[in-house]
Design an enzyme around this catalytic site. Structure first.
Site, PDB file in Angstrom:
ATOM      1  N   ASP A 226       0.842  -1.202   0.000  1.00  0.00           N
ATOM      2  CA  ASP A 226       0.000   0.000   0.000  1.00  0.00           C
ATOM      3  C   ASP A 226       0.874   1.247   0.000  1.00  0.00           C
ATOM      4  O   ASP A 226       2.055   1.185  -0.348  1.00  0.00           O
ATOM      5  CB  ASP A 226      -0.959  -0.018   1.189  1.00  0.00           C
ATOM      6  N   HIS A 265      -3.413   5.526   3.781  1.00  0.00           N
ATOM      7  CA  HIS A 265      -4.293   4.407   3.461  1.00  0.00           C
ATOM      8  C   HIS A 265      -3.774   3.073   3.991  1.00  0.00           C
ATOM      9  O   HIS A 265      -4.550   2.206   4.399  1.00  0.00           O
ATOM     10  CB  HIS A 265      -4.457   4.346   1.938  1.00  0.00           C
ATOM     11  N   SER A 474     -11.302  -1.660   0.301  1.00  0.00           N
ATOM     12  CA  SER A 474      -9.987  -1.534   0.941  1.00  0.00           C
ATOM     13  C   SER A 474      -9.966  -2.180   2.312  1.00  0.00           C
ATOM     14  O   SER A 474      -8.938  -2.683   2.759  1.00  0.00           O
ATOM     15  CB  SER A 474      -9.603  -0.063   1.095  1.00  0.00           C
TER      16      SER A 474
END
Length: 554
Positions: A226, A265, A474
């Site tokens: 990520d 994220h 996600s």
């Protein structure tokens, strides 16, 4: 909006993962590959250049106009600037998909090709060897002596009798597969739920029952690929917790976020999968497993993707990827596809394959629509605007046969309004809910509680190490990845294919008769094989999956 060229592109095409794609040039942009920072700065003032933005750390997008494009490219290629410039392309008669080139191609020679024969072809096309993959596959640089751009060189090579496949090393662009909700919720209902407002007990993955068998073993490594990870977070602490950290942005072993990059994220994704039991904050579904944080830019060419997956695939048992392309035509290159196949079958430290999990993404869009004749409207979260794709749609990663594509369900045990769909969806996992075209509109569903970035960027809840505002596929994807890690903790003899089978055969069948709020219709009807386009084989159940893994022990 991409402006389409009016000049003819008859017979102009490129190969991508076995797809022969007829293309045309985009009239208002092209790419450049400056050799030095000084050269980069000089081209910003070149004729016709309206804006220059980085696509990767080597390739830059130049925005121009229809009338200025050709003259601008000629100027940059001249001795004054001496910059490599390539057209940007899009599939013919389509909208929304743009292909950006590098100066490299990936060529897979037939097993019968000898080294002298390969050398002869490289000399013929004036190609420089950059890297050798396995299986007679090479990353080759197209030089100025080649006389043609990478697409044309690839197409010419593809006609050679000794060549299995030849494709441009194109830039892949990804977007995080999430959008947070605005509502805070105090519990990790996705792990163990009790009925309440906008919540039904059957919405969870029954993690607490799975923990009666295993909390996860440190010997099982979960890699999260990520944008950045707050490794100072208390839920990422503990003996042997973090292993093999890697930063493909900075080239070091410190994959921390950078506030200036908006790298917030990865931290919540990782927390969903592996957050430690430590008496505070949240807990991941596989808290006992090891965590491998891998930072990369959400824009990467084929070569970098291959490098990342090969590096990770040597060390990780499970790989979680909460990102992917928007709903455009994005097939994988043959080399990337082959890499995933190899890792899923023989990769990992056990040699039994890596369990590779990919988010289906959040556009309420099909993963694979080869026609899409009426066009598909979708919301571009990064640009905060509505876009439309006309022509074929293909999400190469999520549709790869060796990948587990993860859709999302809600706290009401229904289809998440944003979750992509299709025959390639393997399973779903609980997450939040939001309207895929207007995030301000009300749709029922609770958010996911997980780790957050207090010191890096805005995160999801300001000035907090934890958030209840996470969601999207996600969040569903690392939840699924963590359950896969529990399965391997309970039975490390299983292959990646067997783990996928365990996940798919132990699901809970969600019954959702509601109509899609954007596209219409209902895709929750299970076929004779027990799968549907919204939920795949159903919502993953950690307790059932771990029990089945134990049952399959030799």
């Amino acid at each position: 909006m991409v402006t389409r060229s009016t000049d003819s592109a008859k017979g102009q095409y490129l190969w991508r993962g076995g797809h022969k794609i007829e293309v045309e040039k985009v009239v208002d942009r092209f790419t450049v590959i400056p050799a030095t920072p000084v050269q980069l700065e000089s081209l910003r003032n070149a004729p016709g250049v309206r804006n220059v933005t980085a696509i990767t750390n080597q390739v830059y997008k130049v925005e121009t106009t229809k009338t200025e494009r050709d003259a601008s490219m000629s100027a940059l290629r001249s001795e004054v600037y001496n910059v490599i410039a390539h057209h940007a392309y899009q599939p013919k008669d389509s909208e929304g998909t743009v292909f950006y080139l590098t100066d490299k191609i990936i060529v897979h020679f037939k097993s019968s090709a000898s080294v002298p024969q390969i050398e002869k072809l490289l000399e013929k096309y004036q190609l420089k060897v950059v890297k050798e993959y396995e299986e007679n596959t090479y990353l080759l640089q197209v030089t100025s002596s080649s006389g043609e751009n990478p697409i044309k060189v690839s197409n010419d090579l593809a006609q050679e009798k000794l060549v299995e496949a030849a494709e441009p090393n194109m830039v892949n662009r990804f977007s995080p597969a999430f959008i947070p909700s605005d509502t805070l919720f105090p519990r990790q209902w996705h792990l163990r739920a009790q009925a309440g407002p906008q919540l039904v007990a059957e919405a969870s993955v029954s993690a607490s029952d799975a923990w009666n068998v295993t909390l996860g073993e440190r010997s099982i490594v979960v890699a999260v690929i990520d944008d950045g990870f707050d490794l100072a977070h208390p839920d990422f602490k503990g003996p042997g917790k973090v292993v093999f950290p890697k930063d493909f942005v900075d080239g070091d072993a410190s994959p921390f976020p950078e506030a200036s990059h908006g790298d917030f994220h990865g931290t919540p994704c990782a927390g969903v999968a592996i957050a430690e039991i430590n008496g505070e904050g949240v807990v991941g579904v596989a808290p006992g497993c090891a965590f491998m944080p891998v930072r990369f830019p959400l824009q990467a060419d084929d070569d970098l993707l291959i490098e990342i997956f090969k590096w990770v695939g040597q060390r990780a048992d499970v790989i979680s990827c909460s990102w992917g392309p928007p709903p455009v035509f994005a097939p994988l290159s043959t080399a990337v596809s082959n890499t995933l196949r190899q890792l899923a079958t023989t990769g990992g430290p056990r040699g039994k394959g890596c369990v590779i999990c990919f988010a289906a993404a959040n556009f309420d869009a099909p993963l694979n629509d080869p026609v899409n004749s009426n066009g598909l409207t979708w919301f571009d979260f990064s640009a905060n605007m509505i876009r439309k794709t006309v022509g074929p749609i293909l999400s190469g990663f999520a549709t790869h046969p060796h990948v587990i594509a993860v859709a999302a369900s809600t706290s009401l045990n229904k289809h998440a309004a944003y979750s992509n769909f299709g025959a390639e969806v393997s399973v779903c996992a609980p997450s939040n809910n939001f309207h895929p075209l207007d995030t301000q509109k009300f749709v029922p569903g609770l958010g996911i509680w997980t780790t957050d970035n207090e010191a890096f960027g805005s995160g999801f809840t300001s000035n907090s190490r934890f958030t209840g505002n996470f969601g999207g596929t996600s969040s569903a994807t690392p939840l699924l990845a963590g359950i896969a890690a529990l399965i391997l903790s309970a039975n490390p003899d299983l292959t990646a294919a067997q783990v996928k089978d365990v996940l798919q055969t132990t699901t809970d069948k969600i019954v959702d008769k509601d109509v899609d709020i954007v596209r219409g219709g209902n895709r929750g009807q299970y076929n004779s094989k027990g799968r549907c386009d919204w939920f795949g084989f159903g919502k993953v159940n950690a307790a059932k999956a771990v029990a089945e893994a134990v049952k399959r022990k030799k």
